[in-house]
Write an enzyme that holds these catalytic residues in place. Sequence first.
Site, mmCIF file in Angstrom:
data_model
loop_
_atom_site.group_PDB
_atom_site.id
_atom_site.type_symbol
_atom_site.label_atom_id
_atom_site.label_comp_id
_atom_site.label_asym_id
_atom_site.label_seq_id
_atom_site.Cartn_x
_atom_site.Cartn_y
_atom_site.Cartn_z
ATOM 1 N N GLU B 219 -5.380 6.986 -13.663
ATOM 2 C CA GLU B 219 -6.834 7.024 -13.491
ATOM 3 C C GLU B 219 -7.332 8.464 -13.473
ATOM 4 O O GLU B 219 -8.356 8.799 -14.082
ATOM 5 C CB GLU B 219 -7.249 6.359 -12.169
ATOM 6 C CG GLU B 219 -7.229 4.846 -12.169
ATOM 7 C CD GLU B 219 -5.883 4.280 -11.748
ATOM 8 O OE1 GLU B 219 -4.866 5.010 -11.795
ATOM 9 O OE2 GLU B 219 -5.843 3.094 -11.364
ATOM 10 N N ARG B 271 -2.463 8.925 1.656
ATOM 11 C CA ARG B 271 -3.416 8.416 2.652
ATOM 12 C C ARG B 271 -3.462 9.264 3.914
ATOM 13 O O ARG B 271 -4.297 9.033 4.784
ATOM 14 C CB ARG B 271 -3.094 6.959 2.978
ATOM 15 C CG ARG B 271 -1.679 6.688 3.449
ATOM 16 C CD ARG B 271 -1.355 5.197 3.392
ATOM 17 N NE ARG B 271 0.040 4.882 3.662
ATOM 18 C CZ ARG B 271 1.012 4.864 2.765
ATOM 19 N NH1 ARG B 271 0.752 5.177 1.518
ATOM 20 N NH2 ARG B 271 2.243 4.550 3.106
ATOM 21 N N GLU B 357 -2.002 0.094 3.659
ATOM 22 C CA GLU B 357 -0.974 0.631 2.755
ATOM 23 C C GLU B 357 0.245 1.105 3.545
ATOM 24 O O GLU B 357 1.370 1.054 3.052
ATOM 25 C CB GLU B 357 -1.551 1.781 1.914
ATOM 26 C CG GLU B 357 -0.709 2.092 0.676
ATOM 27 C CD GLU B 357 -1.375 3.089 -0.275
ATOM 28 O OE1 GLU B 357 -2.105 3.971 0.195
ATOM 29 O OE2 GLU B 357 -1.133 2.974 -1.489
ATOM 30 N N HIS B 388 -26.156 -7.852 11.470
ATOM 31 C CA HIS B 388 -27.014 -8.721 10.661
ATOM 32 C C HIS B 388 -26.248 -9.272 9.466
ATOM 33 O O HIS B 388 -26.841 -9.738 8.509
ATOM 34 C CB HIS B 388 -28.246 -7.947 10.199
ATOM 35 C CG HIS B 388 -29.141 -7.563 11.326
ATOM 36 N ND1 HIS B 388 -30.290 -8.251 11.611
ATOM 37 C CD2 HIS B 388 -29.032 -6.606 12.274
ATOM 38 C CE1 HIS B 388 -30.870 -7.709 12.670
ATOM 39 N NE2 HIS B 388 -30.125 -6.706 13.093
#
Lengths: 527, 527
Positions: B219, B271, B357, B388
């Site tokens: 990517e 991460r 992960e 809400h």
Amino acid sequence: MATWNNLDTLASYKKLAGLKNHVDIKEAMSGENGATRVAKYSAPMAEGLSFNYAAKQVDDTVLAALAELAEESQLADKFEELYNGAVINTGEKRLVLHHLARRQLGTDVVVDGVNKRDFYVSQQQKAADFANKVHAGEITNAAGEKFTTVVQIGIGGSDLGPRALYIALENWAKENGVAKMEAKFISNVDPDDAAAVLKSTDLAHALFIVVSKSGTTLETLTNEAFVKDALTKAGLNPANHMLAVTSETSPLAKSDDYLEAFFMDDFIGGRYSSSSAVGGVVLSLAFGPEIFARILNGAAEEDKLAANKNILENPDMLDALIGVYERNVQEYPSTAVLPYSQALSRFPAHLQQCDMESNGKSVNRFGEPVNYVTGPTIFGEPGTNGQHSFYQLLHQGTDIVPLQFVGFKNSQIGMDVVIEDSTSQQKLCANVAAQIVAFACGKKDENLNKNFEGGRPSSIIIGEQLTPESLGALLAHFENKIMFQGFLWNVNSFDQEGVQLGKILAKRVLAHDTDGALKSYSDLLNI
Amino acid sequence: MATWNNLDTLASYKKLAGLKNHVDIKEAMSGENGATRVAKYSAPMAEGLSFNYAAKQVDDTVLAALAELAEESQLADKFEELYNGAVINTGEKRLVLHHLARRQLGTDVVVDGVNKRDFYVSQQQKAADFANKVHAGEITNAAGEKFTTVVQIGIGGSDLGPRALYIALENWAKENGVAKMEAKFISNVDPDDAAAVLKSTDLAHALFIVVSKSGTTLETLTNEAFVKDALTKAGLNPANHMLAVTSETSPLAKSDDYLEAFFMDDFIGGRYSSSSAVGGVVLSLAFGPEIFARILNGAAEEDKLAANKNILENPDMLDALIGVYERNVQEYPSTAVLPYSQALSRFPAHLQQCDMESNGKSVNRFGEPVNYVTGPTIFGEPGTNGQHSFYQLLHQGTDIVPLQFVGFKNSQIGMDVVIEDSTSQQKLCANVAAQIVAFACGKKDENLNKNFEGGRPSSIIIGEQLTPESLGALLAHFENKIMFQGFLWNVNSFDQEGVQLGKILAKRVLAHDTDGALKSYSDLLNI
């Protein structure tokens, strides 16, 4: 009249419950049998979309049991009663008419002498006329200049749905020359939300839409005051910049504080209100009324399919039935929604409300406790981003999470690059195809740390491109799926009593009328 | 050396398992006993934060059992081994050094002759020097003009953490006069993601940071090419606009395609990489290096607390232990993270990756299957918005979902209005206080549709204000919580083999090397 029974009292449900783990999806999806399933287990949706459920744990036996369940629980009859104006929202004794706002389905519904179809159409027309005048420069600010930005002030259903739809079409509209005004949203009572939006907005050229059905939503009224304060300080008259979307009986309806008021009613719940003036005013201003009408048309086409009694030709009902099989028979506690489309980045958040607020109930529509689980936890992020995040747990975690993929053959903007013989759009699509098979079939490895068990079910909705029509169909698909699941669980999907207690206690905190733990937390937070 | 055993082999775990439903939280939190608990069950965190767990299903008996579990599973010893450089990531045979990037903890760690502390500090210094020169106009575009925007190109850990931290401090930085450059992010391989960012960016004054440890992330390389293409078409030389954050051995490291390269290494997982150059370069450019250093200081202060052997003085370990009790003994499948702070709007998405992960695993660190559930599903949205939306299910649904609230006494921007005698900030805080009590205590109603069962556990982290320091402490708290949970479940929290199969199959799709279901899906998606 349909009869309403708890899921676990139905003979067809007992039969379905006997089909636990009936299909080994890993085996079913491997080899040429997998290709056969992909071709066979697909249902056309509206606007060129299709719902492919080959990688779900179903076969003809399970589907036959689901069809029996649909029949015994009278799903089609109940939907027909709903769109023809029955009091389906029993808790609040209200009709449920969001389908009628999309116009094409059902008979006329007259309440207190008002034809509701005409009412919704008239409000759409009012929004269209207003938007056209703003775009044409016939309605301007006090200096006679065009408005360039529209800011929606609302929370929950007045925010999540319209925001998700706006983001979904923002780039498409720019590419197609129909982006009329930039839209922004203020929702949270956190003052930093309103402050950040106001600081980045050209107030003199902005319209603000206050959206509250009751006209009493604390967050929204507070943010309205916040905005009025900022307008006044900027030397602007708020009445020249503010619109209201509210019910005709609300305190906002007759106020002179607004340039114009558009009306909704009690028969479209907040989380289903994107099709009403709640979505209509902001989207008509942002993209033009024709685009909003195209969203409604797409939704209406999907609604027609939802009325089909044959579950194989009713993707909304079928998706609902499979979901109940996964939740109640297979006992999976959550479901992930994974659109392979950056434009749908906030669509999972909208579905999270729509689904969890509708079916997160423990009592049936008669107020009696149910003995089975109802709505699952819903979460999701766009792919491929999610692949580099929580997919690890989805592939190798100890719980199985059913997956709902969405993918489109074409991008919205059309700008692309070829790297290693494929475009980004092809890479995006290749990834979603790969994930479905990886989840279903897995891959054996002697090193168990690299082993993929497979057997993880998913479905995919595939479309040509995310357009107003396909977006409308997608919205209606999920709304209808949730409705059918509510019918199956025999809950009232259209009230939300679970939000009341928090409101009451928050008022007590603000009034310093607290004791015990509530007082302690209030003190800790310096209230 | 610590010994690594499965959770279900520990005598202390068996004892804990005997304490299922030991505390009736509804009873415990009602009346004056509730106030006592709020005062008692609180642990100080770094930077003025505190972790209040009064509304969790614990009492002194459960806490004693958790302390035994912490002792028997040697949590403190394992953390000490980790930060002193043991090979904790057994799957990939790597050290785990994100704490070292925050500098203050542990001994020096030398790998292949390189002092890793010095390495991380040197990269931070390099980023700081670079950012200072950009801000001072010493490094400019080819026309000699200042750069105004920085765009991070990365996915997963190279996106979610840095993006969440940027959003968390964006308004604070503007208010405090330290907003140096606007930051944007491109992550998805969906071409509309890159296209939309590029179309809204002044390319001539933008720096782009390509972030990929291996230099092979599909990517990211695709989006890099996308950006270079756009720069070239705009008549700009990409080499004047592109930076790299990568490992020293990656193909990106020695390339002349970049204005500068900053280095990370294999010992900080994606991460956990916000503390490394992955977060450091973009945040130093956006806010200045001093602000990034303050985030690291806050994290380091929290890390110090995490080293404490007394669980009552170690909020990270205690939070982890309570989470394992909820997951394995109480059998709750998911956890919601609910910050009452709009600035933390993407913090739940970061934690979703970090947690799911890391601990979404079915085998222990020795590659053997475990017989208990591991990481839960994590989701969340900011309050009051969530109230809400999905709170209906949290209050009245059939599953219990443990909750993690976060709240601050003060807003970041400071702009506010008084409506009905309270500010928006007070309303925000009143709501979170109210929710904790509503979830714990519920409220009886004869109409079961309006009945609140209560008994739904939550904790809250309370701070003065969201600042660089408190944000760093918050980040470290959750990272450390996840680490301790990985120790308890005896899994390797630092690899992610579960993401590999999808990558392999996607490559096959793009090479048209498919059959069966994979070919069918590829055909449906027009690949």
